[in-house]
Design an enzyme around this catalytic site. Structure first.
Site, mmCIF file in Angstrom:
data_model
loop_
_atom_site.group_PDB
_atom_site.id
_atom_site.type_symbol
_atom_site.label_atom_id
_atom_site.label_comp_id
_atom_site.label_asym_id
_atom_site.label_seq_id
_atom_site.Cartn_x
_atom_site.Cartn_y
_atom_site.Cartn_z
ATOM 1 N N SER A 1 0.883 -1.162 0.000
ATOM 2 C CA SER A 1 0.000 0.000 0.000
ATOM 3 C C SER A 1 0.919 1.210 0.000
ATOM 4 O O SER A 1 2.064 1.107 0.480
ATOM 5 C CB SER A 1 -0.854 0.027 1.284
ATOM 6 O OG SER A 1 -1.501 1.278 1.427
ATOM 7 N N TYR B 1 -2.804 -0.435 10.522
ATOM 8 C CA TYR B 1 -2.627 -0.647 9.083
ATOM 9 C C TYR B 1 -1.289 -0.057 8.639
ATOM 10 O O TYR B 1 -0.487 -0.729 7.978
ATOM 11 C CB TYR B 1 -3.773 0.017 8.311
ATOM 12 C CG TYR B 1 -3.774 -0.272 6.824
ATOM 13 C CD1 TYR B 1 -4.137 -1.518 6.337
ATOM 14 C CD2 TYR B 1 -3.423 0.719 5.900
ATOM 15 C CE1 TYR B 1 -4.147 -1.783 4.967
ATOM 16 C CE2 TYR B 1 -3.432 0.460 4.529
ATOM 17 C CZ TYR B 1 -3.796 -0.794 4.068
ATOM 18 O OH TYR B 1 -3.801 -1.063 2.704
ATOM 19 N N LYS C 1 1.765 -2.320 7.316
ATOM 20 C CA LYS C 1 2.129 -2.198 5.896
ATOM 21 C C LYS C 1 3.586 -1.747 5.746
ATOM 22 O O LYS C 1 4.250 -2.140 4.787
ATOM 23 C CB LYS C 1 1.163 -1.261 5.169
ATOM 24 C CG LYS C 1 -0.220 -1.870 4.973
ATOM 25 C CD LYS C 1 -0.186 -3.090 4.039
ATOM 26 C CE LYS C 1 -1.566 -3.640 3.731
ATOM 27 N NZ LYS C 1 -1.548 -4.748 2.747
HETATM 28 N N1 LIG Z 1 -8.403 -0.695 -1.685
HETATM 29 C C1 LIG Z 1 -7.394 0.122 -1.450
HETATM 30 O O1 LIG Z 1 -7.566 1.368 -1.477
HETATM 31 C C2 LIG Z 1 -6.001 -0.421 -1.194
HETATM 32 C C3 LIG Z 1 -4.922 0.458 -1.300
HETATM 33 C C4 LIG Z 1 -3.643 -0.026 -1.043
HETATM 34 C C5 LIG Z 1 -3.441 -1.349 -0.732
HETATM 35 N N2 LIG Z 1 -4.503 -2.190 -0.628
HETATM 36 C C6 LIG Z 1 -4.234 -3.588 -0.284
HETATM 37 O O2 LIG Z 1 -4.720 -4.432 -1.305
HETATM 38 C C7 LIG Z 1 -4.964 -5.737 -0.771
HETATM 39 C C8 LIG Z 1 -6.311 -6.216 -1.252
HETATM 40 O O3 LIG Z 1 -7.313 -5.385 -0.693
HETATM 41 P P1 LIG Z 1 -8.617 -4.905 -1.490
HETATM 42 O O4 LIG Z 1 -8.568 -3.439 -1.572
HETATM 43 O O5 LIG Z 1 -8.790 -5.697 -2.717
HETATM 44 O O6 LIG Z 1 -9.741 -5.202 -0.418
HETATM 45 P P2 LIG Z 1 -10.810 -6.369 -0.289
HETATM 46 O O7 LIG Z 1 -11.361 -6.210 1.069
HETATM 47 O O8 LIG Z 1 -11.707 -6.332 -1.479
HETATM 48 O O9 LIG Z 1 -9.932 -7.694 -0.407
HETATM 49 C C9 LIG Z 1 -9.226 -8.247 0.649
HETATM 50 C C10 LIG Z 1 -9.536 -9.728 0.617
HETATM 51 O O10 LIG Z 1 -8.662 -10.401 1.540
HETATM 52 C C11 LIG Z 1 -9.410 -11.431 2.139
HETATM 53 N N3 LIG Z 1 -8.743 -11.849 3.374
HETATM 54 C C12 LIG Z 1 -8.646 -11.165 4.541
HETATM 55 N N4 LIG Z 1 -7.935 -11.885 5.420
HETATM 56 C C13 LIG Z 1 -7.576 -13.031 4.792
HETATM 57 C C14 LIG Z 1 -6.824 -14.168 5.181
HETATM 58 N N5 LIG Z 1 -6.312 -14.264 6.410
HETATM 59 N N6 LIG Z 1 -6.644 -15.161 4.289
HETATM 60 C C15 LIG Z 1 -7.184 -15.090 3.046
HETATM 61 N N7 LIG Z 1 -7.906 -14.025 2.626
HETATM 62 C C16 LIG Z 1 -8.092 -13.020 3.488
HETATM 63 C C17 LIG Z 1 -10.797 -10.849 2.356
HETATM 64 O O11 LIG Z 1 -11.776 -11.844 2.532
HETATM 65 C C18 LIG Z 1 -10.972 -10.037 1.079
HETATM 66 O O12 LIG Z 1 -11.643 -10.758 0.062
HETATM 67 C C19 LIG Z 1 -4.836 -5.592 0.750
HETATM 68 O O13 LIG Z 1 -3.590 -6.094 1.176
HETATM 69 C C20 LIG Z 1 -4.913 -4.088 0.964
HETATM 70 O O14 LIG Z 1 -4.258 -3.681 2.142
HETATM 71 C C21 LIG Z 1 -5.778 -1.757 -0.853
#
Ligand SMILES: NC(=O)c1ccc[n+]([C@@H]2O[C@H](COP(=O)([O-])OP(=O)(O)OC[C@H]3O[C@@H](n4cnc5c(N)ncnc54)[C@H](O)[C@@H]3O)[C@@H](O)[C@H]2O)c1
Length: 260
Positions: free
Chosen positions: A137, A150, A154
């Protein structure tokens, strides 16, 4: 013309947290490149739905505990070429967030990556190739307003990806750290008013993140910045921390007074 990603044809790829959002977009993109994909998520229904959609294998469960099953599903020892440590928790809160929130952030956002690396490094180092993709992130390079667990975890994920890259790059390991700001997923929605203030205005689609990763794979680049402006913020933080902290404090106060 995109970068050369022909090495992905037939590759065994595992994407954790791929029941939706960024992980599903990564899984779709790897499948489109001809990879053999394992879709993992805690949620078995969403895992199966994404896997069926793209002709992948569903391996639901905790990302920390599925390496063996994913490896077997792809064909046994040595069959995982790419591991995408993408599952993550949004872990909001300040220093007073529950111990459970801090522990879960550490477990999913950092230790799941460490455990996957532990399971895969022996075979990758022995054959001299392997690829570890960490969905970090921009918060791992900078910070996230209102989300101490977070931000801290991260930073840990980024540090681990960096450490893997510098330690094993001469032994064939490729590492990519994806550091987006806002991406339109459930997690952005769950980020509430802080997300609306700092992430939503420049939010991109999950598919844009997949494009940025594929570019970085083709160019053999560690740092993946789907929001290119993050490079400048990261530079500002490193070269003038006092000024950067002051700027971020303005954002914090805007959130406290207006958007909360
Ligand atoms: N959406 C944003 O703005 C953003 C920005 C930067 C980074 N991220 C990162 O991207 C990654 C994906 O997030 P996203 O935005 O797609 O959100 P999301 O909530 O759609 O996806 C996260 C997924 O991880 C799954 N999950 C959680 N804990 C788990 C575990 N222990 N084992 C297996 N699956 C698990 C959840 O069920 C969910 O489907 C994350 O690491 C998040 O920190 C997201």
């Amino acid at each position: 013309m995109g970068a050369d990603t022909s090495a992905l044809q037939g590759a065994g790829v595992v994407v954790t947290g791929a029941g939706g959002g960024i992980g599903a977009a990564l899984a779709r993109r790897f499948a489109a490149e001809g990879a053999r994909v394992v879709v993992n998520d805690l949620d078995p229904v969403r895992t199966k739905a994404v896997a069926e959609e793209i002709g992948a294998i569903a391996v639901p469960g905790d990302a920390s505990a599925v390496v063996d099953e994913a490896r077997e599903a792809l064909g046994g020892p040595g069959s995982i070429d790419v591991w995408c440590a993408n599952a993550g928790l949004s872990s909001p809160g300040d220093a007073f967030a529950d111990e459970d929130v801090w522990a879960a952030a550490w477990d999913v956002n950092v230790m799941a990556h460490v455990r996957a690396a532990r399971a895969l490094l022996p075979e990758w180092l022995e054959r001299g190739s392997g690829r570890f993709v960490s969905t970090v992130s921009a918060a791992g390079l900078l910070t996230m307003i209102g989300a101490a667990p977070y931000s801290v975890s991260k930073h840990g994920a980024y540090a681990f990806a960096e450490w893997l890259s510098l330690t094993y790059r001469h032994r064939g390991l490729k590492v990519h750290a994806i550091c987006p700001q806002g991406v339109r997923t459930d997690m952005l929605t769950a980020a509430g008013s802080a997300g609306e203030l700092v992430l939503a205005p420049t939010a991109i689609e999950p598919e844009d993140v997949a494009d940025a990763l594929l570019d970085a794979i083709g160019a053999d680049r560690f740092l993946v910045l789907p929001h290119p402006e993050v490079a400048g913020y990261y530079r500002n933080r490193a070269t003038d921390p006092e000024r950067w902290l002051g700027t971020m404090n303005h954002v914090q106060r805007a959130w406290e007074t207006g958007a909360r």
